[in-house]
Design a protein around this motif. Structure first.
Motif, PDB file in Angstrom:
ATOM      1  N   ARG A 125       0.843  -1.196   0.000  1.00  0.00           N
ATOM      2  CA  ARG A 125       0.000   0.000   0.000  1.00  0.00           C
ATOM      3  C   ARG A 125       0.878   1.245   0.000  1.00  0.00           C
ATOM      4  NH1 ARG A 125      -3.103  -3.452  -0.800  1.00  0.00           N
ATOM      5  NH2 ARG A 125      -5.172  -3.830   0.101  1.00  0.00           N
ATOM      6  N   GLN A 126       0.471   2.225  -0.829  1.00  0.00           N
ATOM      7  CA  GLN A 126       1.113   3.536  -0.802  1.00  0.00           C
ATOM      8  C   GLN A 126       0.407   4.393   0.232  1.00  0.00           C
ATOM      9  OE1 GLN A 126       3.780   4.481  -2.599  1.00  0.00           O
ATOM     10  NE2 GLN A 126       3.931   2.486  -3.620  1.00  0.00           N
ATOM     11  N   LEU A 127       1.156   4.911   1.198  1.00  0.00           N
ATOM     12  CA  LEU A 127       0.575   5.753   2.240  1.00  0.00           C
ATOM     13  C   LEU A 127       1.164   7.151   2.147  1.00  0.00           C
ATOM     14  CD1 LEU A 127       0.464   3.553   5.487  1.00  0.00           C
ATOM     15  CD2 LEU A 127      -1.387   4.105   3.918  1.00  0.00           C
ATOM     16  N   ALA A 128       0.307   8.109   1.951  1.00  0.00           N
ATOM     17  CA  ALA A 128       0.754   9.495   1.994  1.00  0.00           C
ATOM     18  C   ALA A 128       1.064   9.871   3.437  1.00  0.00           C
ATOM     19  CB  ALA A 128      -0.332  10.408   1.425  1.00  0.00           C
ATOM     20  N   ALA A 129       1.680  11.025   3.629  1.00  0.00           N
ATOM     21  CA  ALA A 129       1.989  11.484   4.984  1.00  0.00           C
ATOM     22  C   ALA A 129       0.711  11.520   5.822  1.00  0.00           C
ATOM     23  CB  ALA A 129       2.630  12.868   4.926  1.00  0.00           C
ATOM     24  N   ASN A 130       0.788  10.943   6.999  1.00  0.00           N
ATOM     25  CA  ASN A 130      -0.308  10.892   7.979  1.00  0.00           C
ATOM     26  C   ASN A 130      -1.479  10.020   7.538  1.00  0.00           C
ATOM     27  OD1 ASN A 130      -0.944  11.721  10.642  1.00  0.00           O
ATOM     28  ND2 ASN A 130      -2.579  13.024   9.824  1.00  0.00           N
ATOM     29  N   ALA A 131      -1.315   9.287   6.461  1.00  0.00           N
ATOM     30  CA  ALA A 131      -2.403   8.411   6.012  1.00  0.00           C
ATOM     31  C   ALA A 131      -2.469   7.160   6.897  1.00  0.00           C
ATOM     32  CB  ALA A 131      -2.188   8.019   4.555  1.00  0.00           C
ATOM     33  N   LEU A 132      -3.662   6.558   6.920  1.00  0.00           N
ATOM     34  CA  LEU A 132      -3.922   5.412   7.787  1.00  0.00           C
ATOM     35  C   LEU A 132      -4.314   4.201   6.949  1.00  0.00           C
ATOM     36  CD1 LEU A 132      -4.424   4.281  10.716  1.00  0.00           C
ATOM     37  CD2 LEU A 132      -6.810   5.006  10.405  1.00  0.00           C
ATOM     38  N   LEU A 133      -3.691   3.061   7.273  1.00  0.00           N
ATOM     39  CA  LEU A 133      -4.050   1.789   6.662  1.00  0.00           C
ATOM     40  C   LEU A 133      -4.671   0.905   7.733  1.00  0.00           C
ATOM     41  CD1 LEU A 133      -3.928  -0.586   4.593  1.00  0.00           C
ATOM     42  CD2 LEU A 133      -1.572  -0.971   5.376  1.00  0.00           C
ATOM     43  N   GLN A 134      -5.825   0.319   7.422  1.00  0.00           N
ATOM     44  CA  GLN A 134      -6.470  -0.624   8.324  1.00  0.00           C
ATOM     45  C   GLN A 134      -6.771  -1.905   7.553  1.00  0.00           C
ATOM     46  OE1 GLN A 134      -9.800   1.959   9.532  1.00  0.00           O
ATOM     47  NE2 GLN A 134      -8.999   1.830  11.631  1.00  0.00           N
ATOM     48  N   HIS A 135      -6.430  -3.026   8.173  1.00  0.00           N
ATOM     49  CA  HIS A 135      -6.683  -4.304   7.515  1.00  0.00           C
ATOM     50  C   HIS A 135      -6.790  -5.383   8.587  1.00  0.00           C
ATOM     51  CE1 HIS A 135      -6.852  -6.824   3.921  1.00  0.00           C
ATOM     52  NE2 HIS A 135      -6.112  -7.715   4.568  1.00  0.00           N
ATOM     53  N   GLU A 136      -7.511  -6.448   8.245  1.00  0.00           N
ATOM     54  CA  GLU A 136      -7.591  -7.563   9.177  1.00  0.00           C
ATOM     55  C   GLU A 136      -7.418  -8.871   8.407  1.00  0.00           C
ATOM     56  OE1 GLU A 136     -11.419  -7.068  10.982  1.00  0.00           O
ATOM     57  OE2 GLU A 136     -12.392  -8.421   9.558  1.00  0.00           O
ATOM     58  N   TRP A 137      -6.895  -9.860   9.135  1.00  0.00           N
ATOM     59  CA  TRP A 137      -6.610 -11.155   8.548  1.00  0.00           C
ATOM     60  C   TRP A 137      -7.390 -12.229   9.292  1.00  0.00           C
ATOM     61  CZ3 TRP A 137      -3.378  -7.159   8.861  1.00  0.00           C
ATOM     62  CH2 TRP A 137      -2.556  -6.852   7.769  1.00  0.00           C
ATOM     63  N   SER A 138      -8.073 -13.069   8.557  1.00  0.00           N
ATOM     64  CA  SER A 138      -8.723 -14.215   9.169  1.00  0.00           C
ATOM     65  C   SER A 138      -7.667 -15.270   9.487  1.00  0.00           C
ATOM     66  CB  SER A 138      -9.768 -14.817   8.225  1.00  0.00           C
ATOM     67  OG  SER A 138     -10.272 -16.039   8.747  1.00  0.00           O
TER      68      SER A 138
END
Length: 768
Positions: free
Chosen positions: A707-720
């Motif tokens: 994932r490309q994240l800009a400054a202060n960007a948030l990534l949320q993900h979950e794994w089964s």
């Protein structure tokens, strides 16, 4: 291990362990019979337990006995700690597996060592020589042999000072240097098929530790009293009434006096709970013999009944409950056959050890709590034969199963007092002895001894084998909650409503009460394993001489290589742990802060090891519902911290302090939904001043996301995590910062039975 030719050793030694196939031969129906006995189920709770029996054996670390057992945290542990192995050049260190213990200059000069990358060891090529775990080749003992059950090897130094030297302030890198190569031995299923069969049929604990980093007697004091006199109510008289301090050695006090603090049987006696010590007595019951005044290793109690070292028992009237229940027993030396007697007479003689126990089982008159003390030859200690210990354990088991009505309401516990100064790869949880070594939200009073040499934490000590045999622990389970000898006291407390004041607050918080080992509501049926123990009886020659020969291996008789565990997984009991660690980087202050969070139901010890050899190994004890902070100063601009917790919980934090390196703050949230199965969620926020390319690799599946994240960007993900029985291992890296890596590994607890780690079972190859 003396006088050998290194070239001969390299010619004859393998680079891997021998297969642990179950080839014991003839099996009987006793285990199958036990598994078929339904549990006493009046209430579906712990109240259904009417008898608790404890057999404490001698001086074996967990890895020695069960490191190759399927489905436990043994030699295949994918999250074993790293130690600082000295470089071969003699300047600096390099990370290496804890299984590769430094050999040190003395043993290296004598030829007792290997390059860390020798064969399949897999260590760093530039590391100093090491000595890994090894198994003696049974064929070197007896041509065509497959088992070491009939071999006595001798022991290692298990004194307070020696064991603390091995532990080495948590660095855990001094076993061979302190004890010699014999500290690294191990056995397999072929060597002890009965214990493996019992583990497969009932429940094995792979996080049970001895109570004190010290020898036999102090650990048995913990079993029978919950302490070594490290309590506050004794006053100036101390532990012996003459000013002695806490007990860290065997025998009476330094003043040759009996001890005076309260014992757990006295608590039971006052509460009206029946109890008894089953033992054989030879010679004087109290000093100087303490029940072991014979030269015959097949009789007596090996001085392993600690109650005989207490003044209240030594001075008790012979008609009193204290004397009758703690200081009486069989006396088989009075029945010993002539040396020319046939084998059957010697077998009958040995079985007289169980006369009192057998009668109480047959007549349904077992006390509510009982302890069994074995003679030396049957104790399981390295000086004696594992086969003989198996015969003794098998006799107790057979006697219990012979009365199904009694077995149906009985918990039979097998544990080991200490580890004989030998190696186990799991670093024990300990309280911090000062701020240099961590913090604790729990009061650690009486857990740090300053009067002993060296000063330091009492325990926990080395991990040792543990089996729970009962109708409520059937099914071939593993339980990975942290326990020690005081857990047995807590289990008895829980069942019979008593309280032992000697347990410290830290012990009560950190070690469990064994209830998670059992399923009282719906006892499970387990697989059938059957084993015949009659063949493990000592020979007539051994009986008549009262001795067994000791085998001294040389390096051309051993098999070298990190041992492989049996393939497969094992059913696992639910645990009370739910843990999290956050990493905060403060570049302006050149510090890294770790936040330890405990949102589970039991206290946990987080151990932090640094890639910087100058940093101490730290220990953080965090109660349920609490948090702690730990701060590290960073030199050289980079940090490398690894956090270890119970049941494979691990967090790896690596990175640099530069503000232009794409720093990340990672927040990990674990959770489960019974409708959806277990999952782990991950939040990643880019706190740098430029964009970052984030990669997250699932080490179990080998799949990754970018994932490309800009400054202060948030990534949320979950794994089964359903496909891997709630085990996870996620590795987060940043393309713009080669120094940055965070890794999160462990198990999500759902409150339900699960399975052991498939990566540990050889079913999954973790991807790096």
């Amino acid at each position: 291990m003396k006088d050998f030719d290194r070239r001969k050793f390299l010619q004859f030694a393998g680079t891997g362990a021998m297969a642990g196939a179950f080839t014991a031969g003839t099996f009987d129906a006793q285990i199958a019979k036990a598994l078929a006995i339904p549990a006493n189920r009046r209430t579906g709770t712990i109240e259904d337990v009417e008898h608790i029996i404890v057999l404490m054996q001698e001086n074996r670390p967990f890895d020695h006995h069960f490191g190759t057992l399927r489905g436990v945290r043994g030699f295949n542990d994918p999250r074993a700690v790293k130690i600082h192995l000295p470089l071969a050049s003699g300047v600096g260190t390099t990370p290496a597996s804890v299984f590769l213990q430094p050999a040190g200059p003395a043993y290296t000069a004598a030829g007792y060592s290997f390059p860390p990358n020798y064969g399949t060891l897999g260590g760093p090529a530039d590391g100093a020589p090491v000595f890994p775990p090894f198994r003696v080749n049974p064929q070197s003992v007896s041509p065509g042999g497959t088992s070491l059950g009939g071999v006595a090897f001798g022991g290692t130094d298990h004194s307070w000072s020696a064991v603390h030297a091995c532990w080495n302030q948590g660095q855990y890198d001094n076993f061979v240097i302190q004890q010699g190569p014999m500290a690294m031995t191990y056995m397999t299923r072929a060597d002890m098929p009965l214990l493996y069969a019992l583990a497969d049929a009932f429940t094995v604990g792979d996080a049970y530790h001895c109570s004190i980093m010290g020898p036999t007697s102090p650990n048995r004091h913990y079993l029978m009293t919950g302490c070594v006199g490290n309590v506050n109510y004794l006053g100036v008289g101390g532990t012996d009434g003459r000013g002695a301090g806490p007990v860290t050695g065997n025998g009476l006090s330094p003043q040759n006096a009996y001890y005076v603090w309260e014992t757990f049987p006295e608590v039971l006696q006052a509460a009206g709970v029946s109890w008894k010590v089953y033992q054989d007595l030879a010679g004087a019951t109290f000093k100087p013999d303490f029940g072991n005044g014979s030269n015959n290793i097949f009789a007596g109690n090996y001085t392993d009944n600690p109650l005989l070292y207490y003044n209240q028992y030594a001075t008790a009237p012979t008609s009193s409950p204290l004397f009758q229940r703690a200081a009486t027993g069989t006396d088989i030396m009075k029945l010993i056959p002539a040396s020319s007697a046939p084998a059957k007479d010697w077998a009958n003689w040995a079985e007289h050890l169980f006369d009192q126990f057998r009668a109480d089982v047959q007549d349904d008159k077992l006390p509510q709590v009982s302890w069994i003390v074995a003679p030396a030859a049957y104790s399981g200690e390295a000086y004696y034969l594992e086969d003989h210990a198996a015969w003794y354990v098998g006799q107790i088991f057979d006697i219990l199963v012979s009365n199904p009505a009694v077995f149906a309401k009985t918990v039979f516990i097998i544990c080991f007092d200490e580890a004989d100064g030998s190696f186990d790869h799991m670093v024990p949880p300990t309280p911090p002895q000062s701020a240099t070594y961590g913090q604790s939200t729990v009061n650690i009073k009486n857990e740090i001894l300053t009067t002993s040499d060296p000063a330091g934490p009492v325990g926990l000590g080395t991990r040792v084998p543990f089996l729970a045999i009962s109708p409520w622990s059937k099914g071939g389970y593993v339980n990975s909650q942290v326990f020690d000898h005081t857990s047995i006291i807590q289990f008895i407390e829980k069942r019979f409503g008593v309280h032992e004041r000697n347990l410290s607050p830290w012990r009560r918080a950190v070690v469990g009460d064994l209830t998670s080992v059992f399923n009282f509501a719906t006892p499970d049926d387990g697989p059938v394993e059957r084993h015949n123990v009659a063949k493990y009886l000592p020979t007539v020659a051994e009986f008549s001489t009262g001795k067994v020969p000791e085998f001294q291996p040389t390096l051309d008789t051993v098999l070298i290589g990190i041992p492989a565990q049996e393939n497969g997984i094992r059913r696992a009991r639910p645990l009370p742990y739910k843990l999290d660690v956050d990493c905060l980087v403060y570049a302006a202050h050149a510090t890294v802060v770790l936040e330890f969070h405990n949102i589970g139901a039991a206290a946990a010890v987080f151990q932090v090891r640094s890639g910087n050899p100058a940093d101490a190994v730290r220990s953080y004890t965090v109660e349920a519902g609490r948090s702690l902070l730990g701060e590290w100063s960073v030199s050289g601009g980079t940090y490398d911290l690894t956090v270890y917790g119970p049941n494979g919980f691990t967090r790896y934090f690596k990175g640099s302090l530069g503000v232009d390196k794409g720093q990340l703050a990672v927040d990990v949230e674990e959770g489960y939904d019974t409708r959806r199965g277990s999952f782990i969620g991950l939040q990643v926020r880019n706190l740098s001043r430029r964009g970052a390319t984030v990669n997250i690799l699932d080490a179990y599946t080998g799949t990754s996301m970018n994932r490309q994240l800009a400054a202060n960007a948030l990534l949320q993900h979950e794994w089964s995590l359903d496909a891997f029985h709630s085990w996870y291992d996620l590795i987060l890296t940043v393309a713009q910062d080669a120094t940055f890596e965070q890794r999160l590994a462990g198990h999500v607890e759902t409150g339900q039975d699960s399975f052991s780690d498939p990566a540990m079972g050889g079913l999954v190859q973790l991807k790096a």
